[in-house]
Design a protein around this motif. Structure first.
Motif, PDB file in Angstrom:
ATOM      1  N   GLU A 162      61.374  -3.406  47.442  1.00  0.00           N
ATOM      2  CA  GLU A 162      60.073  -2.759  47.363  1.00  0.00           C
ATOM      3  C   GLU A 162      60.147  -1.469  46.552  1.00  0.00           C
ATOM      4  OE1 GLU A 162      58.593  -2.097  51.242  1.00  0.00           O
ATOM      5  OE2 GLU A 162      58.369  -4.225  51.731  1.00  0.00           O
ATOM      6  N   ASN A 163      59.027  -1.137  45.922  1.00  0.00           N
ATOM      7  CA  ASN A 163      58.936   0.105  45.167  1.00  0.00           C
ATOM      8  C   ASN A 163      58.665   1.273  46.116  1.00  0.00           C
ATOM      9  OD1 ASN A 163      59.243  -1.335  42.770  1.00  0.00           O
ATOM     10  ND2 ASN A 163      57.041  -1.588  42.496  1.00  0.00           N
TER      11      ASN A 163
ATOM     12  N   GLY B  76      64.275  -1.709  43.842  1.00  0.00           N
ATOM     13  CA  GLY B  76      62.917  -1.486  43.383  1.00  0.00           C
ATOM     14  C   GLY B  76      62.827  -0.233  42.529  1.00  0.00           C
TER      15      GLY B  76
END
Length: 365
Positions: free
Chosen positions: A72-73, A204
């Motif tokens: 995930e970012n 990410g």
């Protein structure tokens, strides 16, 4: 007949209860990942139903992701002033992120210490299938409570002393965020691959979102700058000079010639004194100034002086004839409570009775 084939594929009998369906297919699963059941019916992925409707166009109806899974970012908001966006700035941002443990190589312990979780068969997710009706089932997913979604378990004595079996450790990193001239509010600056790390997962990105603070003088509109300035009635009629401190520290001397009348709310522009263009900072927008006029107080001079001022302003228009039966009344100040205010609403209290609520009356002479 179709219902029987569906239940046979699920490994349960048609007469099985909901609890039996969960016991037969919940924990042990169907030998495929946590994708949606009906997605596997119509997709080209693995599992016992993968390929059932595959082959359309050579790859099924749903594309397959290639390469490692991406994490995930991470999004951070960075507050900047209008001066920062005008002049450019380098900000240093301290981030705390997960990195793969170097002591165990991201394995959490010695070779062979990690074992697949028996509860979820290494998937990290428990799947529960519930019968909704004839030929209809519902699949529910939840994180495995035994491995906390990791899919693997390890004995306490075998855990890595550095990461305590978590495979990752905390690391502090300083990022230099270059705020270029002309950047805008909510613009994003992306640092690729600087997010949290996990074994077998592509890191990410770290995304910096600029958040512009309000400015006490200027307001931005694209590449233009807007401001308000108040002048006296004398300045509006006879000219003036004003000094504006710009965002880069320069003092702009702006002159308005005598005789050029400024009206309340009028706008004047200064070309080339707006915001620099993004990636082309030598080209700039314009500066627009909205002028407000400060009128003098009541009875600011004598009647004789007012007569002189009247002549300078070109005199009055011809008086309107007053009928003989006209009734003379006086105006009073309402201090901002005109139509629509508290007193104005008094006339709207009862539309069916127009004489009700009329509490404000003009004074007669």
């Amino acid at each position: 007949m179709a219902d029987n084939k569906l239940y046979e594929a699920l490994g349960v009998s048609r007469g099985a209860s909901d609890s039996e369906i969960r016991r037969e297919g919940g924990d042990s699963g169907f030998g495929f990942g946590p994708e949606d059941l009906f997605g596997n019916f119509f997709g080209g992925g693995g599992g016992p139903f993968g390929g059932l409707f595959g082959g359309f166009g050579g790859g099924g109806m749903r594309g397959q992701r290639r390469g490692p899974r991406k994490g995930e970012n991470t999004i951070h908001r960075l507050k900047v002033t209008l001066e920062d966006l005008y002049n450019g700035k380098i900000s240093k941002l301290q981030l705390s992120r997960n990195t793969v443990c170097t002591a165990c190589g991201g394995k959490g312990g010695p070779a062979g210490a990690l074992q697949p979780c028996r509860t979820c068969n290494g998937r990290g997710i428990k799947i529960t299938v519930t019968q909704l009706g004839p030929g209809m089932v519902q699949q529910m997913q939840s994180r495995c409570p035994d491995c906390y979604g990791e899919g693997e378990v390890i004995n306490e004595r075998d855990r890595c002393q550095s990461c305590l079996g978590r495979k990752v450790t905390q690391q502090t990193k300083i990022l230099e965020v270059h705020v270029d001239k002309g950047m805008r509010d909510e613009q994003r600056i992306t640092f690729h691959g600087e997010g949290d790390q996990m074994p077998g997962v592509e890191p990410g990105d770290v995304i910096i979102v600029l958040q512009e603070k309000p400015h006490e003088t200027f307001q931005r509109n694209g590449s233009d700058l807007l401001m308000k300035y108040t002048v006296s009635l004398t300045e509006a009629l006879c000219g003036f000079s004003m000094v504006v401190k710009h965002l880069d520290g320069r003092n702009l001397c702006i002159k308005h010639p005598p005789g050029s009348v400024l009206e309340p709310g009028c706008v004047r522009g200064v070309l080339g004194e707006g915001m620099p263009m993004y990636k082309n900072p030598y080209e700039k927008g314009d500066l627009y100034i909205r002028f407000e006029i400060a009128f003098p107080e009541n009875y600011f001079t004598t009647e004789g002086k007012l007569k002189e001022l009247e002549k300078l302003l070109g005199g009055r228009p011809a008086p309107v004839p007053i009928p003989a039966e006209a009734e003379e009344v006086n105006m009073t100040e309402f201090e901002g409570q005109g139509p629509g205010g508290p007193r104005g609403h008094a006339y709207d209290e009862d539309d069916d009775h127009p004489h009700m609520g009329q509490h404000v009356q003009c004074a007669h002479q």
